[in-house]
Design an enzyme around this catalytic site. Structure first.
Site, short mmCIF file in Angstrom:
data_model
loop_
_atom_site.label_atom_id
_atom_site.label_comp_id
_atom_site.label_asym_id
_atom_site.label_seq_id
_atom_site.Cartn_x
_atom_site.Cartn_y
_atom_site.Cartn_z
NE ARG A 73 3.73 -3.11 19.39
CZ ARG A 73 4.96 -2.73 19.65
NH1 ARG A 73 5.96 -3.46 19.22
NH2 ARG A 73 5.21 -1.63 20.33
CB THR A 74 -2.90 -1.86 17.54
OG1 THR A 74 -2.32 -2.62 18.59
CG2 THR A 74 -4.33 -2.26 17.35
CE LYS A 88 -10.94 23.14 15.82
NZ LYS A 88 -11.53 23.33 14.48
NE ARG A 136 -4.95 0.94 21.06
CZ ARG A 136 -3.76 0.35 21.15
NH1 ARG A 136 -2.68 1.06 21.34
NH2 ARG A 136 -3.64 -0.96 21.02
CG HIS A 155 -5.88 -4.95 22.59
ND1 HIS A 155 -6.24 -4.85 21.26
CD2 HIS A 155 -4.59 -4.50 22.66
CE1 HIS A 155 -5.20 -4.39 20.57
NE2 HIS A 155 -4.20 -4.17 21.40
#
Ligand code: NCD
Length: 316
Positions: free
Chosen positions: A58-59, A86, A108, A136
């Site tokens: 969703r986000t 890496k 995020r 959030h």
């Protein structure tokens, strides 16, 4: 209309009037998103980069859609395939992207505080799309917009947040926002899933669902954050559902017009009964998804206005 932030890192730094500004502007985007012609040019010429170091449906989708509807050039970095694998550090990745002159960076990350750190290293606006168990902010804002539309206000409501409070950034951001807007908040869940020092937040804590849900206007359910648990926090999912899973019987203790919310992704039959989640007379879960796009459009619009108004101040 005032919004004095250069980033959206959390609810904590926002004033109540800034929250109201953002929600009011979001309403305009709800209307735009319901039209067939959804295009605006508010972010035309600006570059938005989405960096998701943790899974998201969703986000990520709604930030991408929000940027595209506002006319930005949107790039989704595939972090699974990036140089992080890496051994490059988060800061090196951020500096590399910064050299490409993005205007909006949506991040995020699984570590609490990582997005704040990154914001100090780049000279664009940074939006926190969830950092560890910290914050959030766009989730709390979309929840607030959903509540305001369903209840006609976002103050003086009785709101229950239920379940895995300890591991949830959604709970933390909602707690901060709902407290700033002067609501009465109840936290319901097993003691193992309550964070230490929770009393300081000004919420009432309950162990029993029926007791805690008594006469609430809003019931907010949370997913068990298994990925953040490093031990046995619950006896079993069956037992958890029995005591804390929201079903029609437990909901009957709330006000007759109480709404049911869940940020998604849902575990049906663990924290919520599937039939109740789909009941359009009680559940506003799909409205939350719709509001998510509008709120992210409003947040990026406001940050872009500040970018344009104070470009020099934003230089590190
Ligand atoms: C939440 C998250 O990622 O914090 N999901 C979301 O953004 N809608 C909640 C969760 O993962 O349980």
């Amino acid at each position: 209309m005032r919004f004095d932030q250069r980033h959206l890192l959390g609810i904590e730094p926002l004033r109540p009037d800034e929250i109201t500004t953002l929600l009011d502007l979001s309403e305009r985007y709800v209307a735009l998103n319901r039209q067939q012609q959804k295009r605006s040019t508010v972010l035309a010429g600006l570059t938005q980069i989405n960096m998701f170091f943790e899974n998201s449906t969703r986000t990520q989708a709604s930030f991408e859609l929000a940027g595209k509807r506002l006319g930005a050039d949107v790039m989704n970095m595939s972090m699974q395939a990036s140089s992080i694998k890496k051994g490059e550090t988060l800061i090196d990745t951020a500096m590399t992207l910064n050299a490409m002159h993005p205007d909006l960076l949506v991040v995020r990350h699984p570590h609490s505080g990582a997005v704040d750190l990154l914001a100090q290293k780049v000279n664009c606006a940074v939006l926190n799309a969830g950092d560890g168990r910290h914050e959030h902010p766009t989730q709390a804002l979309l929840d607030a917009l959903t509540i305001r539309r369903a209840k006609g206000r976002i103050h003086r409501l009785n709101i229950a947040i239920c379940g895995d409070i300890a591991h949830s950034r959604v709970a933390r951001s909602n707690l901060l926002l709902l407290h700033k807007m002067e609501n009465r908040i109840r936290l319901i869940g097993p003691p193992t899933l309550m964070p230490a020092g929770i009393d300081a937040f000004g919420a009432e804590v309950y162990e029993d669902m029926k007791e805690g849900l008594q006469d609430v206007d809003v019931v907010m359910m949370l997913r068990l954050q298994k990925e953040r648990m490093d031990g046995g926090f619950i006896p079993s999912e069956r037992e958890y559902y029995h005591r804390y899973g929201l079903d029609a019987e437990k909901l009957s203790h709330a006000k007759p017009d109480a709404i049911v919310m869940h940020p998604g992704p849902m575990n049906r039959g663990v924290e919520i009964d599937g039939t109740l989640a789909d009941d359009i007379n009680r559940s506003v879960i799909q409205d939350q998804v719709e509001m998510g796009v509008a709120v992210r459009m409003a947040a990026m619009d406001l940050l872009a206005r500040n970018l344009r108004a104070h470009p020099k101040e934003l230089m590190v």
